[in-house]
Design a protein around this motif. Structure first.
Motif, PDB file in Angstrom:
ATOM      1  N   UNK A 110      23.806   7.332  -8.788  1.00 18.94           N
ATOM      2  CA  UNK A 110      23.057   8.589  -8.707  1.00 18.94           C
ATOM      3  C   UNK A 110      23.489   9.586  -9.780  1.00 18.94           C
ATOM      4  N   UNK A 111      23.841   9.077 -10.928  1.00 12.76           N
ATOM      5  CA  UNK A 111      24.327   9.950 -12.006  1.00 12.76           C
ATOM      6  C   UNK A 111      23.216  10.854 -12.514  1.00 12.76           C
ATOM      7  N   UNK A 112      23.530  12.139 -12.676  1.00  8.31           N
ATOM      8  CA  UNK A 112      22.562  13.080 -13.230  1.00  8.31           C
ATOM      9  C   UNK A 112      22.475  12.958 -14.742  1.00  8.31           C
ATOM     10  N   UNK A 113      23.603  12.626 -15.368  1.00  5.19           N
ATOM     11  CA  UNK A 113      23.654  12.573 -16.826  1.00  5.19           C
ATOM     12  C   UNK A 113      24.036  11.187 -17.331  1.00  5.19           C
ATOM     13  N   UNK A 114      23.536  10.867 -18.510  1.00  2.61           N
ATOM     14  CA  UNK A 114      23.944   9.675 -19.248  1.00  2.61           C
ATOM     15  C   UNK A 114      24.610  10.129 -20.537  1.00  2.61           C
ATOM     16  N   UNK A 139      33.779  10.599 -14.441  1.00  5.82           N
ATOM     17  CA  UNK A 139      33.063  11.870 -14.612  1.00  5.82           C
ATOM     18  C   UNK A 139      31.653  11.799 -14.021  1.00  5.82           C
ATOM     19  N   UNK A 140      31.372  10.696 -13.300  1.00  5.67           N
ATOM     20  CA  UNK A 140      30.105  10.519 -12.587  1.00  5.67           C
ATOM     21  C   UNK A 140      28.905  10.539 -13.530  1.00  5.67           C
ATOM     22  N   UNK A 141      29.012   9.782 -14.615  1.00  3.66           N
ATOM     23  CA  UNK A 141      27.916   9.666 -15.586  1.00  3.66           C
ATOM     24  C   UNK A 141      27.735   8.201 -15.960  1.00  3.66           C
ATOM     25  N   UNK A 142      26.510   7.815 -16.275  1.00  3.65           N
ATOM     26  CA  UNK A 142      26.288   6.527 -16.909  1.00  3.65           C
ATOM     27  C   UNK A 142      26.597   6.677 -18.393  1.00  3.65           C
ATOM     28  N   UNK A 143      26.813   5.563 -19.073  1.00 10.85           N
ATOM     29  CA  UNK A 143      27.193   5.602 -20.480  1.00 10.85           C
ATOM     30  C   UNK A 143      26.303   4.666 -21.288  1.00 10.85           C
ATOM     31  N   UNK A 144      25.811   5.169 -22.390  1.00 10.04           N
ATOM     32  CA  UNK A 144      25.030   4.369 -23.339  1.00 10.04           C
ATOM     33  C   UNK A 144      25.713   4.499 -24.693  1.00 10.04           C
ATOM     34  N   UNK A 145      25.967   3.367 -25.346  1.00 11.96           N
ATOM     35  CA  UNK A 145      26.604   3.428 -26.654  1.00 11.96           C
ATOM     36  C   UNK A 145      25.973   2.405 -27.584  1.00 11.96           C
ATOM     37  N   UNK A 146      26.372   2.446 -28.827  1.00 16.22           N
ATOM     38  CA  UNK A 146      25.772   1.598 -29.863  1.00 16.22           C
ATOM     39  C   UNK A 146      26.804   1.385 -30.958  1.00 16.22           C
ATOM     40  N   UNK A 147      26.627   0.327 -31.717  1.00 12.44           N
ATOM     41  CA  UNK A 147      27.473   0.104 -32.886  1.00 12.44           C
ATOM     42  C   UNK A 147      26.748   0.557 -34.141  1.00 12.44           C
ATOM     43  N   UNK A 148      27.509   1.017 -35.094  1.00 15.81           N
ATOM     44  CA  UNK A 148      26.941   1.448 -36.364  1.00 15.81           C
ATOM     45  C   UNK A 148      26.534   0.229 -37.201  1.00 15.81           C
ATOM     46  N   UNK A 174      17.398   4.459 -25.708  1.00 18.10           N
ATOM     47  CA  UNK A 174      17.803   4.993 -24.405  1.00 18.10           C
ATOM     48  C   UNK A 174      16.630   5.658 -23.703  1.00 18.10           C
ATOM     49  N   UNK A 175      15.863   6.425 -24.446  1.00 10.51           N
ATOM     50  CA  UNK A 175      14.737   7.160 -23.863  1.00 10.51           C
ATOM     51  C   UNK A 175      13.600   6.229 -23.456  1.00 10.51           C
ATOM     52  N   UNK A 176      13.229   5.297 -24.330  1.00  9.80           N
ATOM     53  CA  UNK A 176      12.082   4.439 -24.052  1.00  9.80           C
ATOM     54  C   UNK A 176      12.400   3.320 -23.068  1.00  9.80           C
ATOM     55  N   UNK A 177      13.583   2.771 -23.140  1.00  5.81           N
ATOM     56  CA  UNK A 177      13.937   1.618 -22.312  1.00  5.81           C
ATOM     57  C   UNK A 177      14.338   2.025 -20.898  1.00  5.81           C
ATOM     58  N   UNK A 178      15.007   3.159 -20.769  1.00  2.54           N
ATOM     59  CA  UNK A 178      15.528   3.566 -19.465  1.00  2.54           C
ATOM     60  C   UNK A 178      14.900   4.854 -18.938  1.00  2.54           C
ATOM     61  N   UNK A 179      14.027   5.452 -19.713  1.00  5.20           N
ATOM     62  CA  UNK A 179      13.318   6.644 -19.257  1.00  5.20           C
ATOM     63  C   UNK A 179      14.203   7.857 -19.083  1.00  5.20           C
ATOM     64  N   UNK A 183      17.127  16.216 -21.525  1.00  4.77           N
ATOM     65  CA  UNK A 183      17.913  17.164 -20.741  1.00  4.77           C
ATOM     66  C   UNK A 183      18.940  16.468 -19.843  1.00  4.77           C
ATOM     67  N   UNK A 184      18.843  15.145 -19.688  1.00  3.81           N
ATOM     68  CA  UNK A 184      19.793  14.388 -18.881  1.00  3.81           C
ATOM     69  C   UNK A 184      20.786  13.597 -19.740  1.00  3.81           C
ATOM     70  N   UNK A 185      20.830  13.936 -21.022  1.00  5.37           N
ATOM     71  CA  UNK A 185      21.712  13.230 -21.954  1.00  5.37           C
ATOM     72  C   UNK A 185      22.824  14.158 -22.434  1.00  5.37           C
ATOM     73  N   UNK A 186      24.048  13.647 -22.413  1.00 11.11           N
ATOM     74  CA  UNK A 186      25.188  14.326 -23.037  1.00 11.11           C
ATOM     75  C   UNK A 186      25.570  13.528 -24.274  1.00 11.11           C
ATOM     76  N   UNK A 187      25.374  14.098 -25.437  1.00 11.21           N
ATOM     77  CA  UNK A 187      25.808  13.448 -26.665  1.00 11.21           C
ATOM     78  C   UNK A 187      27.326  13.593 -26.778  1.00 11.21           C
TER      79      UNK A 187
END
Length: 307
Positions: A110-114, A139-148, A174-179, A183-187
């Motif tokens: 139920x994470x509010x932020x990714x 920190x109760x967030x999902x995480x999305x990462x990528x390699x350069x 992240x936006x297209x695949x997981x919707x 405003x729900x993303x922390x860079x």
């Protein structure tokens, strides 16, 4: 010996930021620095990128769309195979035509932020995977990462322009695949990862931004200049005033790679900067072992951002 704290892998095979000033520069390059202005940007690039030997590979499932991530021993995975099932990996293409690997870790149902995490320069997704799972669950967030580009299982080569294309492709995936809406993303950018993070945050508004050991610019790190030259690389200091999101800056006061003054300057330039975290006595690669690191991140998510 690798350092571990609360289940988070803190080992770093090499410094996560640009190498020390003048490291490895030839006489020709030094002459070019003063005689041929376009060269310093290339020199800064050489100082900044240290891609490790890949610590993972991706194996496509029967659909060909999703991939299982196969970790080598160098990845130092700390969790069970069942916990690894929370990880989903895939490839995406950047606007420069490079194939980069992306990883989504569903740490909290139920994470509010990714957190869109841009890692340091001497690691890849395999080495960071344990850290991501531990961080997100705490920190109760999902995480999305990528390699350069040029890192891990990707193609191309690392460069400043590719960094910007890499994070743009990651954000779009992240936006297209997981919707996930902006405003729900922390860079979150660490060291060299603050370069693509600041660039994306200066062009789009997100839920929040974390800049961990940020640099003002490449020339300011490598040659300790006091201004941005037209040929400078990684000009975070000039883009920071354009960030509209709340920004948390984290820096160690004894950082031996990117001086503490860089964090102070970046914090001062961000219009919506929140209370920073200056970790007394911390260097470039050990901030995470200090207890206030997780506490400040938790407070940033729960108190400083809209909930």
């Amino acid at each position: 010996m690798a350092q571990y704290w609360s289940g988070i892998n803190l080992s770093r095979p090499r410094p996560a930021g640009p190498a020390p000033a003048m490291n490895g520069l030839s006489l020709t390059e030094l002459c070019c620095l003063f005689c041929c202005p376009p060269c310093p940007s290339r020199i800064a690039g050489k100082l900044a990128f240290l891609p490790p030997e890949a610590t993972y590979s991706l194996m496509a499932d029967e659909t060909g769309d999703k991939h299982n991530i196969i970790l080598t021993e160098r990845a130092d995975w700390l969790y069970t195979d069942k916990e690894k099932e929370a990880m989903e990996a895939f490839y995406t293409r950047t606007s420069k035509g490079n194939r980069i690997a992306c990883m989504y870790i569903k740490c909290c149902p139920n994470a509010k932020y990714t957190v869109l995490f841009s890692h340091g320069n001497a690691v890849d997704l395999g080495q960071m995977s344990s850290f991501y799972l531990g961080l997100g669950s705490r920190i109760n967030c999902n995480v999305f990462s990528y390699d350069y580009s040029g890192y891990g299982d990707g193609t191309g080569r690392p460069s400043e322009k590719n960094l910007y294309a890499d994070i743009e492709a990651a954000w779009l995936a992240l936006h297209s695949r997981y919707g996930v809406p902006p405003e729900s993303v922390i860079l979150y950018g660490q060291s060299i990862g603050t370069v693509p993070t600041v660039d994306l945050a200066s062009r789009h508004e997100f839920g929040g931004v974390v800049l961990h050991s940020p640099l003002m610019s490449g020339m300011r790190v490598a040659f300790k200049t006091q201004r941005t030259w037209f040929f400078d690389a990684f000009p975070n200091i000039d883009k920071a005033p354009k960030i509209k999101s709340p920004v948390l800056v984290i820096h160690g006061t004894e950082d031996e790679v990117i001086d503490f003054s860089h964090g102070l300057a970046i914090h001062a330039k961000c219009p919506r900067a929140v209370e920073p975290l200056w970790v007394e006595g911390a260097g470039h690669n050990d901030i995470e072992v200090h207890g206030q690191y997780l506490e400040r991140l938790k407070k940033f998510v729960s108190d400083d951002l809209p909930n």
